[in-house]
Design an enzyme around this catalytic site. Sequence first.
Site, mmCIF file in Angstrom:
data_model
loop_
_atom_site.group_PDB
_atom_site.id
_atom_site.type_symbol
_atom_site.label_atom_id
_atom_site.label_comp_id
_atom_site.label_asym_id
_atom_site.label_seq_id
_atom_site.Cartn_x
_atom_site.Cartn_y
_atom_site.Cartn_z
ATOM 1 N N LYS A 1 22.067 -50.936 12.408
ATOM 2 C CA LYS A 1 22.122 -50.129 13.639
ATOM 3 C C LYS A 1 23.564 -49.961 14.081
ATOM 4 O O LYS A 1 24.474 -50.595 13.571
ATOM 5 C CB LYS A 1 21.329 -50.790 14.780
ATOM 6 C CG LYS A 1 19.873 -51.067 14.470
ATOM 7 C CD LYS A 1 19.068 -49.815 14.277
ATOM 8 C CE LYS A 1 17.640 -50.177 13.887
ATOM 9 N NZ LYS A 1 16.908 -49.077 13.322
ATOM 10 N N SER B 1 16.325 -44.748 9.893
ATOM 11 C CA SER B 1 16.730 -44.829 11.299
ATOM 12 C C SER B 1 18.209 -44.563 11.536
ATOM 13 O O SER B 1 18.621 -44.346 12.661
ATOM 14 C CB SER B 1 16.357 -46.186 11.889
ATOM 15 O OG SER B 1 17.163 -47.199 11.339
#
Length: 176
Positions: free
Chosen positions: A76, A39
């Site tokens: 993230k 991701s």
Amino acid sequence: MRRKLAIAGNWFLAILVAGLVAFVIRSFFLVPATVAGNSMQPTLKSGDQLLLKKFGQVHRFEIVVFRLANGTTYVKRVIGLPGEHIAYQEGQLYVNDRPVVEPFLKQSQQKTVLTSDFDLKTLTDHDRIPANQYFVLGDNRRISKDSRTFGTIERETIIGRAVGVYWPFEDITYFK
């Protein structure tokens, strides 16, 4: 014999002090973490080893590692800070209704739409990011499970802020 015991004692003391210093640094200042998943590509790859700092203020576009209440750990990028309104329209990030450049995105990524249009209100039912919370996205937006899915994250859930990649050797990187 006394001299040998004194030398051994000095070595033992030096090793003990070094171990304690390493323990304090590891426990309170710098923490290792491993990236799992894709991701954050192309910035980070699965298996990259990160060094995290546990202190200081969180800034926009920093990479953070955090753990949600269900125990899942994520890596993230911070996109929105407390008190801000976040939106994406036609691939453009807007913070408080002003366009913001995302310098970490590669040229090829900047020319394509990475995420569908949204605004904070639609996703979280908040006009602004609540106090002590952050809006995070993965760099590989098309596959990332992030604040678009689970909402904003609380400051207390952040394990650390990425300083850089220290392994594999060919990928060593320092994040500003």
